[in-house]
Enzyme design. Structure first.
Site, PDB file in Angstrom:
ATOM      1  N   TYR A 122      79.449  -3.067   9.338  1.00  0.00           N
ATOM      2  CA  TYR A 122      79.572  -4.483   9.704  1.00  0.00           C
ATOM      3  C   TYR A 122      80.414  -5.295   8.731  1.00  0.00           C
ATOM      4  CZ  TYR A 122      74.998  -5.345   7.185  1.00  0.00           C
ATOM      5  OH  TYR A 122      73.965  -5.429   6.307  1.00  0.00           O
ATOM      6  N   GLU A 123      80.714  -6.508   9.134  1.00  0.00           N
ATOM      7  CA  GLU A 123      81.576  -7.418   8.357  1.00  0.00           C
ATOM      8  C   GLU A 123      82.956  -6.802   8.159  1.00  0.00           C
ATOM      9  OE1 GLU A 123      79.897 -10.293   8.011  1.00  0.00           O
ATOM     10  OE2 GLU A 123      81.916 -11.019   7.575  1.00  0.00           O
ATOM     11  N   GLY A 124      83.470  -6.149   9.224  1.00  0.00           N
ATOM     12  CA  GLY A 124      84.738  -5.422   9.131  1.00  0.00           C
ATOM     13  C   GLY A 124      84.479  -4.010   8.686  1.00  0.00           C
TER      14      GLY A 124
END
Lengths: 591, 591
Positions: free
Chosen positions: B442-444
Site C-alpha cells: 500500500y501507499e504505492g
C-alpha cells in the site's frame, strides 16, 4: 485456480532430471514412457479437478478438535477416500504389500501436484509413506503382515513422533520412555508435539511411529528406539480391537496448513482407565537403533518437503500470472491494445513473474534430479550404487532447503503481484504464503540442511563426489557454447562464472571442514547452500532449454542467467570472507 | 515482548540522521536535546507498556462489522483515548490548531514505536495526520476552523479515500462523482475500497477525504478533485448534526493487521433515505487539483509506511533474540556452560540475528535521514530549501520500499529462528510476518516506488543531487579510513565497492532516462532501489559506529560490510546487464 503443469513436469523429468536416459538404459524395469505419461496426466487431472477445489475450504475451516477427536474440513474425508481409491497412496509402496513400486521420480512429480492442490491435504499421506518405508525396511515380519498392506493402500494412515518440547532439532534430549512388558511389547509414556495428522477422521486406525528410550538406554542419540503404537489394536483376523492409550491432547493454531491437524500426542497418561497405564507399542528394528531407522527415511521425507516448496511456488506463480493477465492498470510499453494495459506488460511485474518461474523451475529440477539419483541407486549395485547414493545424499539438503526457501519467496512475490487484493484472504495468494512458511522449518530446519550439506555431504567420496557433480554441470554450459544456439545472450558466461564461484566456495569449505575450522564452515553453510542451488540451476535451465527447443525455456534460462545467477558471486564472498566477522561477534554483541 | 529501543533510536536520530547537528545549528527552533530525550523516553514507555500489551488481542479479535458499525477489539477504544490524552496525536500538528509542531524526526521515531507496539493500532492515527496535513495546506479557512482542531487533538479521526476497484495504482481510472449542489457543497456518489479505519468506534466523528470527479472534469488524473466528507455533519456550535450518506458496506478479511478495519465505503447510495441522494462534501483546494493536494502529503504517508517496516523488523528482531537466548538445543562452539546451548550461540542463528539487526538499522537510518531532510527543508529557504526538499524526495521511495521489504524479510527470519514455535500463532512471530506483508503493497507498491526513484528522483537537480548524496556517503568511509579504528576488518573496502556499484548503476540509469531508453530504466528500477539502500546502509552503519564508540555497533557495521553489502555487486549487474533479457521476454514468454 491451479492447473497441474503436466507438460512442464514431464519435460523436466525426462530431459533435465534423467528419466528418459534411465528408461532407455533399462534402469527402471518395465516402466515405459507411455505409462509415465499416463500416470502424470491422471495425477494432474486428480490434483486439478479434485484436490485444488478443496484447498480453500480447508484453509478457512481447518481441522477441529473435540473430545480428543479431530474432524477434518467438509469434503476432505471423501477427498481422501477418492484419492486412496485412485491408488495414489500405493504409488511407490512395496509390491509385496500391494504397492505399485514405481520410481521416486514419479512419486515426487505426483507429490508436487498434490501439494500444489493443497499442501494441508498432501502432507498427511506423506507421513504414511514414511511409516511404510520404515516398517518395510526395519519391521518384523509379523508387524509387516499386520500393518503394511493397509498402510500401503491408505486404508490406515501413519504418523512420525519425534519432537518433544525440549527436543526439537536436538533429538538427544528426548525423554519419552518405553518399558518392556515382557511379552515382546512395551509400555510407552511421554508427550510428543507437532505430530502431523496425529489424529483425524480420514481412517479407522492410525499407526504411530514413536521414538522413545528404554530404561537402560545410553544417554543421547544412541539410546533411542523406534516403536509402533497403533491407535486401535489389531485382532488376529485383522479387525480392530481395543483403543490404545495414545490420545491427542490438543491441536495447534497455526499460521497456515490449517486443515492439517498438528497434534500434541500423549502416550500412556491413563486415558484408558480400564487397563494398566502405558500405551502399548512394538519395537521396530533393534533396541537403541531407532534413530538409524528414522534416518533411512529422513532423506525421502526431506525430498517430500522439498516438493511442498516447489508445489507452493508453482501454485503461487500460476495464480499471480492469471491475475496479471486479467488485471489492468496504467499504460505499458509493449501493450498497444485498447484501454489500460494488463499489468503483465509492466516491466516490474514481468520481472516478478519471470523470477517466480525461474526459481520454481530451478527448485523443481534439483528436486527431480535428487529423486532420479535415488532411483538409480535403487537400480544399481556396487560402485555405481554408491555413486548414486552419494548423489542423492548430496542433493537432498539442497532440494529441501532451496525449494522451501523459494517456496516462501515466490509465494511472497505472488502476494505482491496481486497488489492490495493479495492481502485479502479471499484471493488465496496470502494463504499460499501462510502455508509455505512452515516448510523451511520442519523436517530439519534449513539451517540444519545447510550444516548437513557442508559437514557431511561435501566430504562424500573423499570430497570428489561434489567435484564430479560440478563437472557435470559444466558440461551443460559447454554444450550450450558448442550449440551456437541463438538468443541465449550472456547465459554461458554468467553460468560459468557461477560455477567458478561454486567451485571456489566448495574448496574453501572442504578445507575448512578437513582442517577442523568448524566455525568457519558453519558460518558459511547457509549462503553456500543457496550458491549451490543457483549455480546448479543455471545448468539445469540450460539443459531444459537445449532439450526443448522452446522459446519460453530459452528466455527463462537467459533471464535467470542475466538477472538472478549473479547473486552467486556475493554468496561466494559471504562464504569465503564473511565468517570471521560472524565468529568475532560474540553472542553478547548480537543483542 | 517488545521494549522500545529508545537508546538506539536516539543514537540514530542524533548521530546518524543529523538531529544533533540540526539542534546545534539552531535549525529546529527552541527544541532542545533534553526535550527530545524526554519525548522519546515517554513515547517509548507508552509504546512498551500500553500499546504492546494490546497487540495480540487485536490480532485475535480483529475489527468486527455489524449493521454498518465497526467495533474495535476489547480495550482498543480505551487505548486510543489514553494515547490521545497523552497528546501523541498532536505531536506534529500545526500549533495554530493545538498541535505541538514538532519536527518530523520526532514523529517518525514515535511512529516507529507505536507500530512496533501494534501496527494495526498505529496505522489509524497515521491517516488522521495525513488528513490534517492536506486540510492545513489546502483547506479553506472555514473548513479548517470546523475540523482541524479536533483532528489535531485526535477527538476525530481522518481517512484517505483514493482506491476504487478499477483504480488502484492508476488513479486516472477513478470514477467516483461529485456534483455541485450550488451552495458550495457537492453531492458525492461512488464506491471506495481499502479504506483504512473508514469506520470504527474510536471517535464520534470521522472525516473522510475523498477523491472524486466533477461532471465537466477532464479525463485522467487532471480531472480529480478532493473533498471533505464528514460522517456526521458539524453544527455551527461544533456539535454533531445529522448523519451523512457515507457508510461502510463491508470490511476485508485480511492476512494481518486484523484490528485495523479496511472498509469498502459507499458514498451516496441512499442509506440516508430522508434526504436527496448523495453524500455531502466540501471541496479542498481547487477543482481538478485534488491529486496535487494528495501528493503534498504522499511523501509523508510513504515515510509513515516506511516506519511500519522498520517497526515490524525491530519487534521481530527483539522477539527472535529473546527466544534464541532462552531456547536451548544441542552443543555450540563458544558455549561452555551446562547442558544444551542457548541457540543464540549457533552460527546460523547468530547470522540470522545479526542480519535482522543490520537490515533493521539500515532501514531506520535511511528513514530517519529522510525525516531529517524534511525538517531541514522546513527550516530553510531558497537554494538550501530546494536541496533538502530534493533530498527528502530522493530518500522517500527508498525509505518506503526498502524498509517495508526488509520488514517482511526480517519478520520471516524471525519465524525461522523460532523453529516450529514460530509457526504457532500463540508465539506471535507469525503475526508480525502477517502484519508486515501489506506494507510493500500500500501507499504505492514498492515497484512503483522504484519507478519513482529512477524516473523522477534521479533526474533531480539535473542529476547532480543524487551524485552529491553519494559523495556524502563516501565521506563516512573516508572518515573510517582516517580513523584507523580497530576491528572494522574489511568494512571500508566493502562499503567503497558498494558505493562504486551504486555510482555506476546511477549513471547507467540516468543515461537511460535521459536518452529515452525507458524500458531499460524501468527494468532495472527494483534491483537499483535495493542496491541504493544497501550501499547507503554501509555508510550509515559506519557513521553510527564511529559516533558511538560502541563494540556492538562496530561489530554490526563489519558484519553488514563483510556479509550483506556484497549483494550490491550482483544488483548492479542486474541493473546494467539484466534489462535486455527482460525486454526480450515478451509477455507470452512469461506465462
Amino acid at each position: 485456480m491451479y492447473r497441474a503443469p503436466v507438460e512442464e513436469i514431464a519435460h523436466t523429468l525426462k530431459h533435465v532430471a534423467g528419466l528418459n536416459a534411465a528408461l532407455e538404459g533399462g534402469r527402471l524395469g518395465d516402466l515405459s514412457e507411455d505409462l509415465v505419461d499416463a500416470i502424470l496426466s491422471e495425477a494432474g487431472r486428480f490434483a486439478t479437478d479434485e484436490v485444488t477445489p478443496l484447498r480453500k475450504i480447508g484453509d478457512e475451516h481447518g481441522a477441529v478438535l473435540k473430545d480428543a477427536a479431530v474432524t477434518t474440513p467438509p469434503g476432505w474425508k471423501d477427498l481422501y477416500r477418492r484419492w486412496v481409491e485412485g491408488g495414489w497412496n500405493a504409488l511407490t509402496g512395496p509390491e509385496e504389500f500391494g504397492g505399485q513400486g514405481l520410481p521416486n521420480m514419479l512419486s515426487v512429480a505426483a507429490l508436487e501436484m498434490w501439494n500444489s492442490g493443497s499442501m494441508a491435504f498432501a502432507i498427511g499421506p506423506t507421513l504414511t509413506m514414511g511409516a511404510v518405508e520404515a516398517l518395510d525396511k526395519h519391521g518384523s515380519d509379523e508387524l509387516k503382515a499386520t500393518y503394511l498392506e493397509k498402510l500401503v493402500s491408505g486404508e490406515w494412515m501413519g504418523t512420525m513422533n519425534l519432537t518433544e518440547p525440549q527436543a526439537g532439532s536436538d533429538l538427544a534430549a528426548l525423554r519419552t520412555r518405553a518399558e518392556p512388558v515382557g511379552d515382546g511389547t512395551y509400555r510407552i509414556f511421554g508427550q510428543k508435539i507437532f505430530i502431523t495428522y496425529g489424529e483425524h477422521d480420514f481412517t479407522d486406525n492410525i499407526v504411530h511411529l514413536v521414538l522413545a528410550r528404554l530404561p537402560d538406554a545410553p544417554a543421547g542419540t544412541r539410546g533411542i528406539s523406534l516403536f509402533l503404537v497403533p491407535k486401535f489394536f489389531v485382532n488376529d483376523d485383522g479387525s480392530l480391537g481395543a483403543r490404545n492409550d495414545a490420545f491427542c491432547a490438543s491441536i495447534e493454531h497455526k499460521m497456515g496448513i490449517h486443515a492439517s491437524p498438528t497434534c500434541t500426542m500423549i502416550y500412556g497418561d491413563g486415558f484408558a482407565k480400564d487397563r494398566e497405564p502405558g500405551a502399548i507399542g512394538w519395537l521396530i528394528g533393534e533396541e537403541n537403533k531407532g534413530l538409524a531407522c528414522m534416518f533411512t527415511m529422513m532423506n525421502n521425507a526431506r525430498l517430500a518437503v522439498a516438493m511442498q516448496g516447489v508445489a507452493i511456488a508453482e501454485a503461487a506463480r500460476q495464480k499471480a500470472l492469471a491475475y496479471a493477465q486479467e488485471r489492468r492498470q496504467g499504460k505499458a510499453l509493449g501493450f498497444d491494445g485498447e484501454g489500460m494495459a494488463p499489468i503483465v506488460h509492466h516491466a516490474d511485474v514481468k520481472r516478478n513473474l519471470l523470477t517466480m518461474k525461474a526459481l520454481t523451475q530451478v527448485a523443481r529440477a534439483i528436486s527431480y534430479s535428487c529423486a532420479h539419483a535415488l532411483d538409480m541407486a535403487h537400480a544399481s549395485e556396487g560402485e555405481d550404487m554408491r555413486h548414486w547414493q552419494d548423489r542423492a545424499n548430496l542433493l537432498t539438503p539442497i532440494a529441501k532447503a532451496f525449494s522451501t526457501d523459494i517456496g516462501v519467496e515466490v509465494a511472497s512475490i505472488g502476494v505482491q503481484v496481486h497488489g492490495g487484493m493479495g492481502y485479502i484472504e479471499e484471493t488465496g495468494a496470502a494463504a499460499l504464503l501462510r502455508d509455505a512458511r512452515i516448510a523451511p522449518i520442519y523436517e530439519g530446519t534449513n539451517g540444519i540442511q545447510a550444516i548437513d550439506l557442508v559437514m557431511r555431504k561435501l566430504p562424500l567420496g573423499g570430497g570428489e563426489h561434489v567435484r564430479g557433480y560440478i563437472a557435470e554441470l559444466r558440461e551443460d554450459i559447454e554444450k550450450l557454447r558448442k550449440s551456437n544456439a541463438d538468443g541465449f545472450g550472456r547465459t554461458a558466461e554468467k553460468c560459468d562464472a557461477a560455477l567458478d564461484d561454486l567451485a571456489e566456495a566448495t574448496s574453501f569449505l572442504q578445507a575448512a571442514v578437513a582442517e577442523g575450522r568448524q566455525e568457519e564452515a558453519l558460518a558459511g553453510a547457509t549462503p553456500y547452500l543457496r550458491l549451490f542451488a543457483l549455480a546448479a540451476g543455471g545448468s539445469y535451465l540450460v539443459r531444459g532449454a537445449l532439450a526443448g527447443g522452446d522459446r519460453a525455456r530459452l528466455a527463462l534460462a537467459r533471464f535467470f542467467a542475466e538477472n538472478l545467477v549473479d547473486e552467486a558471486s556475493a554468496l561466494k564472498k559471504r562464504v569465503v570472507e564473511g565468517a570471521k566477522s560472524l565468529a568475532d561477534a560474540d553472542s553478547a554483541l548480537v543483542s
